[in-house]
Design a protein around this motif. Structure first.
Motif, mmCIF file in Angstrom:
data_model
loop_
_atom_site.group_PDB
_atom_site.id
_atom_site.type_symbol
_atom_site.label_atom_id
_atom_site.label_comp_id
_atom_site.label_asym_id
_atom_site.label_seq_id
_atom_site.Cartn_x
_atom_site.Cartn_y
_atom_site.Cartn_z
ATOM 1 N N THR A 284 79.014 32.562 -47.307
ATOM 2 C CA THR A 284 78.399 33.360 -46.237
ATOM 3 C C THR A 284 77.191 32.650 -45.638
ATOM 4 O O THR A 284 76.960 32.717 -44.425
ATOM 5 C CB THR A 284 77.989 34.740 -46.780
ATOM 6 N N ILE A 285 76.409 31.956 -46.465
ATOM 7 C CA ILE A 285 75.252 31.205 -45.955
ATOM 8 C C ILE A 285 75.727 30.109 -45.002
ATOM 9 O O ILE A 285 75.114 29.864 -43.954
ATOM 10 C CB ILE A 285 74.448 30.608 -47.127
ATOM 11 N N LEU A 286 76.833 29.442 -45.337
ATOM 12 C CA LEU A 286 77.405 28.427 -44.435
ATOM 13 C C LEU A 286 77.823 29.066 -43.116
ATOM 14 O O LEU A 286 77.545 28.527 -42.033
ATOM 15 C CB LEU A 286 78.605 27.753 -45.112
ATOM 16 N N ILE A 287 78.490 30.226 -43.184
ATOM 17 C CA ILE A 287 78.938 30.920 -41.968
ATOM 18 C C ILE A 287 77.745 31.282 -41.090
ATOM 19 O O ILE A 287 77.757 31.079 -39.866
ATOM 20 C CB ILE A 287 79.742 32.181 -42.342
ATOM 21 N N GLU A 288 76.686 31.791 -41.708
ATOM 22 C CA GLU A 288 75.498 32.197 -40.949
ATOM 23 C C GLU A 288 74.827 30.996 -40.291
ATOM 24 O O GLU A 288 74.395 31.059 -39.135
ATOM 25 C CB GLU A 288 74.526 32.918 -41.886
ATOM 26 N N ASN A 289 74.750 29.875 -41.010
ATOM 27 C CA ASN A 289 74.162 28.666 -40.419
ATOM 28 C C ASN A 289 74.986 28.172 -39.241
ATOM 29 O O ASN A 289 74.439 27.771 -38.205
ATOM 30 C CB ASN A 289 74.055 27.566 -41.479
ATOM 31 N N MET A 290 76.321 28.179 -39.379
ATOM 32 C CA MET A 290 77.195 27.729 -38.288
ATOM 33 C C MET A 290 77.060 28.646 -37.078
ATOM 34 O O MET A 290 77.052 28.191 -35.927
ATOM 35 C CB MET A 290 78.645 27.674 -38.769
ATOM 36 N N ARG A 291 76.947 29.940 -37.335
ATOM 37 C CA ARG A 291 76.795 30.906 -36.233
ATOM 38 C C ARG A 291 75.527 30.626 -35.444
ATOM 39 O O ARG A 291 75.526 30.656 -34.204
ATOM 40 C CB ARG A 291 76.756 32.312 -36.832
ATOM 41 N N ARG A 292 74.465 30.289 -36.125
ATOM 42 C CA ARG A 292 73.192 30.012 -35.451
ATOM 43 C C ARG A 292 73.209 28.674 -34.717
ATOM 44 O O ARG A 292 72.407 28.460 -33.813
ATOM 45 C CB ARG A 292 72.051 30.038 -36.468
ATOM 46 N N GLU A 293 74.104 27.798 -35.129
ATOM 47 C CA GLU A 293 74.230 26.501 -34.459
ATOM 48 C C GLU A 293 75.113 26.572 -33.216
ATOM 49 O O GLU A 293 75.257 25.575 -32.511
ATOM 50 C CB GLU A 293 74.806 25.470 -35.433
ATOM 51 N N GLY A 294 75.718 27.745 -32.947
ATOM 52 C CA GLY A 294 76.519 27.907 -31.734
ATOM 53 C C GLY A 294 78.022 27.857 -31.949
ATOM 54 O O GLY A 294 78.779 27.752 -30.976
ATOM 55 N N TYR A 295 78.486 27.955 -33.193
ATOM 56 C CA TYR A 295 79.932 27.910 -33.468
ATOM 57 C C TYR A 295 80.530 29.308 -33.344
ATOM 58 O O TYR A 295 79.878 30.318 -33.616
ATOM 59 C CB TYR A 295 80.195 27.354 -34.876
ATOM 60 N N GLU A 296 81.780 29.330 -32.936
ATOM 61 C CA GLU A 296 82.520 30.581 -32.783
ATOM 62 C C GLU A 296 83.860 30.413 -33.506
ATOM 63 O O GLU A 296 84.625 29.497 -33.208
ATOM 64 C CB GLU A 296 82.744 30.856 -31.291
ATOM 65 N N PHE A 297 84.153 31.280 -34.475
ATOM 66 C CA PHE A 297 85.358 31.110 -35.288
ATOM 67 C C PHE A 297 85.689 32.421 -35.980
ATOM 68 O O PHE A 297 84.986 33.427 -35.833
ATOM 69 C CB PHE A 297 85.165 29.992 -36.317
ATOM 70 N N MET A 298 86.767 32.416 -36.741
ATOM 71 C CA MET A 298 87.187 33.595 -37.509
ATOM 72 C C MET A 298 87.300 33.231 -38.984
ATOM 73 O O MET A 298 87.675 32.107 -39.319
ATOM 74 C CB MET A 298 88.534 34.112 -37.008
ATOM 75 N N VAL A 299 86.976 34.179 -39.854
ATOM 76 C CA VAL A 299 87.122 33.957 -41.294
ATOM 77 C C VAL A 299 87.942 35.085 -41.901
ATOM 78 O O VAL A 299 87.873 36.238 -41.461
ATOM 79 C CB VAL A 299 85.748 33.862 -42.007
ATOM 80 N N GLY A 300 88.727 34.720 -42.904
ATOM 81 C CA GLY A 300 89.543 35.700 -43.612
ATOM 82 C C GLY A 300 88.812 36.253 -44.821
ATOM 83 O O GLY A 300 87.691 35.845 -45.136
ATOM 84 N N PRO A 301 89.441 37.178 -45.550
ATOM 85 C CA PRO A 301 88.792 37.780 -46.716
ATOM 86 C C PRO A 301 88.664 36.781 -47.863
ATOM 87 O O PRO A 301 89.472 35.854 -47.978
ATOM 88 C CB PRO A 301 89.736 38.929 -47.094
ATOM 89 N N PRO A 302 87.647 36.925 -48.722
ATOM 90 C CA PRO A 302 87.519 36.028 -49.874
ATOM 91 C C PRO A 302 88.641 36.255 -50.883
ATOM 92 O O PRO A 302 89.050 37.397 -51.125
ATOM 93 C CB PRO A 302 86.146 36.405 -50.476
ATOM 94 N N ARG A 303 89.133 35.165 -51.466
ATOM 95 C CA ARG A 303 90.177 35.240 -52.496
ATOM 96 C C ARG A 303 89.767 34.354 -53.662
ATOM 97 O O ARG A 303 89.140 33.312 -53.461
ATOM 98 C CB ARG A 303 91.534 34.771 -51.943
ATOM 99 N N VAL A 304 90.144 34.751 -54.864
ATOM 100 C CA VAL A 304 89.773 33.950 -56.037
ATOM 101 C C VAL A 304 90.724 32.771 -56.167
ATOM 102 O O VAL A 304 91.862 32.804 -55.689
ATOM 103 C CB VAL A 304 89.781 34.789 -57.331
ATOM 104 N N ILE A 305 90.242 31.708 -56.801
ATOM 105 C CA ILE A 305 91.053 30.512 -57.038
ATOM 106 C C ILE A 305 91.672 30.640 -58.433
ATOM 107 O O ILE A 305 90.963 30.653 -59.447
ATOM 108 C CB ILE A 305 90.183 29.243 -56.949
ATOM 109 N N THR A 306 92.977 30.783 -58.475
ATOM 110 C CA THR A 306 93.680 30.949 -59.751
ATOM 111 C C THR A 306 94.225 29.601 -60.234
ATOM 112 O O THR A 306 94.350 28.655 -59.456
ATOM 113 C CB THR A 306 94.834 31.949 -59.609
ATOM 114 N N LYS A 307 94.534 29.533 -61.516
ATOM 115 C CA LYS A 307 95.103 28.325 -62.113
ATOM 116 C C LYS A 307 96.278 28.711 -63.000
ATOM 117 O O LYS A 307 96.449 29.883 -63.344
ATOM 118 C CB LYS A 307 94.053 27.594 -62.967
#
Length: 679
Positions: free
Chosen positions: A449-472
């Motif tokens: 989320t911190i990365l998304i917020e920084n990108m938003r403030r830099e002028g980026y426009e995009f879409m993100v999906g829901p968080p999912r866990v990484i399984t093994k």
């Protein structure tokens, strides 16, 4: 439980047996007098190490002698490396909100880093706008002070578990840590994580019991719990003999006992000089410096920060930059800086043991070694723990694409995400199923989320999906990440919180009351999937009084299905501008996200349905204009719409939903590719 203490004196060969001390009791003044003698003697216990894990255990420590530094000196002689005594490199680590940055503020002020008449902000080390807004530390920062002719390099580190990667690589630069612990809460999940890493490195530890001026402070319990934590983490006997300092960071006071604080932080500075060893260096060896952090300057380019392990680094020097022994390239040092007080100061040369910043290597990466051109060898690479959560990033496909953002193409998005990897070691980026989709993996939702917020403030426009866990898959069995969740909740709301965590497959393993405030600590082992969207739900269940902290524990068997949301969404079924007339009838179906006069599009989520399943609404309907006099204007009373932040939106969405992120707006919408049938 009883313990016999034997005291070996240099004057007498026969051991003296002292009275049996009940563990868990407060030491008497007579027993405390023994501390003055231990500078030339040794106190040993007759119990095996395994027997020390009792909850009532209170460690005996001495305000004069530090076993850690002595033991480290002994090891130094074997390795035939010298100690540099005029420098100390320390990291300040703690759980979030235990007062690291405030303590650094007080240390800087008392070391006369600022003029007496200089205006200084609070939490000066949190220089990032996002850090100041959220009140947390996200990036580690370097500074230094001088105390009695000794330079102390200080690194302030993040407290959230999501930024544990920052802490892990910073520990490569230091010889000791200040472990800051709250005087009421005691050791918390992130305290355990950072202490475990520091002990693995063999670092010396000074425990600072901070906020000792709080009315409900309980220093004896905190020291007890911290000592138990050392034992649980298999600390050596020397490490378990840690120095304790009691401090109030906000008042700028410290002392060796909670009742008698000094007028300043002098006892803390003395403990740093005495208990944390100087850097072990090979002064005449071949140059070696590990790039532990990277900053960027518009004029100087990439700046590598790290500790010089061996040799001497000079401005204008030709060096070799190594990833491994087979992969090396050559470069020249254009500028060289050291940290003095709160600034980077240019210097001509730096000797081994100091922390410095290097310019001139344009393509340097974290973990690479700057080595001697002829004889240099690479240092071991930095390793950080694997990410546990992933999210998909894709270009904006909504009808409002391009209205607010400056960078909207997949090429812009790809370049920015891969550029993030250069300094964010705990994050991973992979190409998705389509050319305009990327999978970003991190330590937790806050990390991404911190990365998304920084990108938003830099002028980026995009879409993100829901968080999912990484399984093994381990031995043909599906495993998923589990975390330790600590919940601090008032007793009257404990029932609803326990029920909520039980629904999310959490297993309680500890529960204890805290102080006289009627607060209960609950500790759970819970799948990471169960934590997604939990923070808002737990605040609702406890009427905003619960505090939730989590830390990654391990991978375990798949826990089964977990339902994280019982209610559906209200979805707009046409594009237009919302009207108060339409919202008046729509708000009877649930809670709205939008207010009158906002532009919406088909498929945008405009509210929370009060029942399971999605419901399509017309929020743009206008009142029919007729000439019937009885159809007069009526006063419409609208409920205040829900104001969801970026974090709230990412917690809210489910598999068939997306968050649209632009510099000006945050919207949620249904994923056209996965949209389920709506009612």
């Amino acid at each position: 439980m009883e313990m016999v203490m034997t005291f070996s004196s240099s004057l007498s060969s026969s051991p003296l047996v002292y009275p049996i001390i009940k563990l868990g009791t407060v030491f008497t003044p007579q027993i405390k007098q023994l501390h003055a003698l231990t500078s030339s003697s040794r106190i040993s216990t007759s119990l095996p190490k395994q027997a020390l894990s009792s909850r009532s255990r209170v460690p005996i420590r001495c305000p004069v002698k530090c076993s850690v530094s002595e033991a480290t000196e002994a090891r130094t002689e074997k390795s035939q490396l010298m100690r540099r005594q005029d420098i100390r490199n320390i990291a300040i680590v703690a759980h979030v909100d235990h007062g690291k940055t405030t303590l650094v503020d007080a240390m800087l002020k008392q070391a006369k880093v600022f003029r007496d008449n200089q205006v200084v902000k609070e939490r000066i080390m949190d220089s990032n706008d996002l850090e100041r807004e959220r009140g947390i530390t996200i990036l580690s920062k370097n500074t230094s002070i001088t105390y009695k002719d000794t330079k102390i390099n200080i690194i302030d580190t993040p407290g959230h578990s999501d930024f544990g990667g920052e802490v892990e690589r910073i520990l490569n630069m230091v010889e000791g840590i200040l472990l800051v612990v709250d005087s009421v809460e005691g050791p918390m999940p992130q305290t355990r994580f950072v202490l475990k890493k520091a002990l693995e490195f063999g670092h010396a530890v000074v425990v600072v019991v901070n906020k000792i001026d709080r009315p409900s402070a309980r220093p004896d319990y905190v020291i007890n719990s911290t000592f138990e934590l050392f034992i649980e983490l298999n600390a050596s006997d020397e490490q378990c003999d840690f120095q304790v300092i009691y401090a109030s960071g906000i008042q700028g006071k410290a002392g060796l006992s909670p009742e008698k604080l000094g007028e300043d932080l002098g006892p803390l500075f003395e403990s740093i000089i005495r208990c944390i060893p100087g850097p072990r260096i090979d002064k005449d060896g071949a140059l070696q410096m590990l790039a532990t952090n990277i900053e960027y300057d518009e004029h100087k380019g990439r700046i590598a920060i790290g500790r010089l392990h061996a040799g001497e680094l000079q401005k204008g020097m030709d060096v070799k930059v190594c990833t491994s022994e087979d992969s090396c390239r050559y470069a020249r040092i254009s500028e060289l800086f050291v940290y003095e007080k709160f600034n980077r100061v240019p210097v001509g040369k730096v000797q081994a043991g100091d922390i410095c910043a290097v310019c001139g290597v344009d393509d340097i990466q974290i973990g690479e070694t700057i080595a001697d051109k002829q004889y240099g060898k690479p240092l071991p690479a930095i390793k950080v723990e694997e990410p546990t959560v992933k999210m998909s990033f894709s270009i904006n496909t909504s009808p409002f694409v391009g209205r607010e953002g400056k960078y909207v193409t997949s090429r812009n998005l790809r370049d920015r995400l891969y550029r993030e990897l250069e300094r964010n070691l705990a994050m991973k980026v992979e190409d998705g199923e389509t050319a305009d989709t990327f999978i970003v993996s991190g330590r937790g939702t806050l990390h991404i989320t911190i990365l998304i917020e920084n990108m938003r403030r830099e002028g980026y426009e995009f879409m993100v999906g829901p968080p999912r866990v990484i399984t093994k898959r381990v031995n043909d069995q599906l495993v998923e990440p589990y975390e330790i969740a600590t919940v601090e909740v008032p007793e009257e709301h404990m029932g609803s919180v326990v029920e909520l965590l039980g629904k999310r497959r959490g297993q309680m393993f500890d529960m204890e009351g805290v102080g006289s405030e009627g607060t209960t600590f609950l500790r759970y082992k819970i799948p990471t999937r169960g934590l997604l969207g939990l923070r808002n739900a737990i605040l609702t269940a406890s009427r905003g009084t619960a505090i939730l902290n989590t830390i990654f524990d391990s991978y375990g068997p798949w826990a089964g299905d977990i339902h994280t949301r019982d209610q559906g969404s209200l979805v707009a079924f046409e594009e237009g501008t919302t009207t108060s007339y339409a919202l008046a009838s729509s708000q009877e179906r649930g809670q709205m996200f939008v207010s009158p006069g906002l532009d919406v599009y088909k498929g945008q989520i405009v509210g929370i349905h009060q029942r399971p399943g999605d419901l399509s609404l017309n929020v743009c309907k206008k009142k029919a204009a007729t000439n019937v006099r009885s159809n007069k204007e009526q006063t419409v009373v609208l409920d205040t719409p829900l104001d969801y932040s970026l974090d709230d939106c990412i917690e809210y969405i489910q598999e068939d939903e997306l968050v649209e992120v632009t510099p000006s707006s945050i919207r949620m919408c249904k994923n056209a590719k996965l949209t389920k049938k709506t009612r």
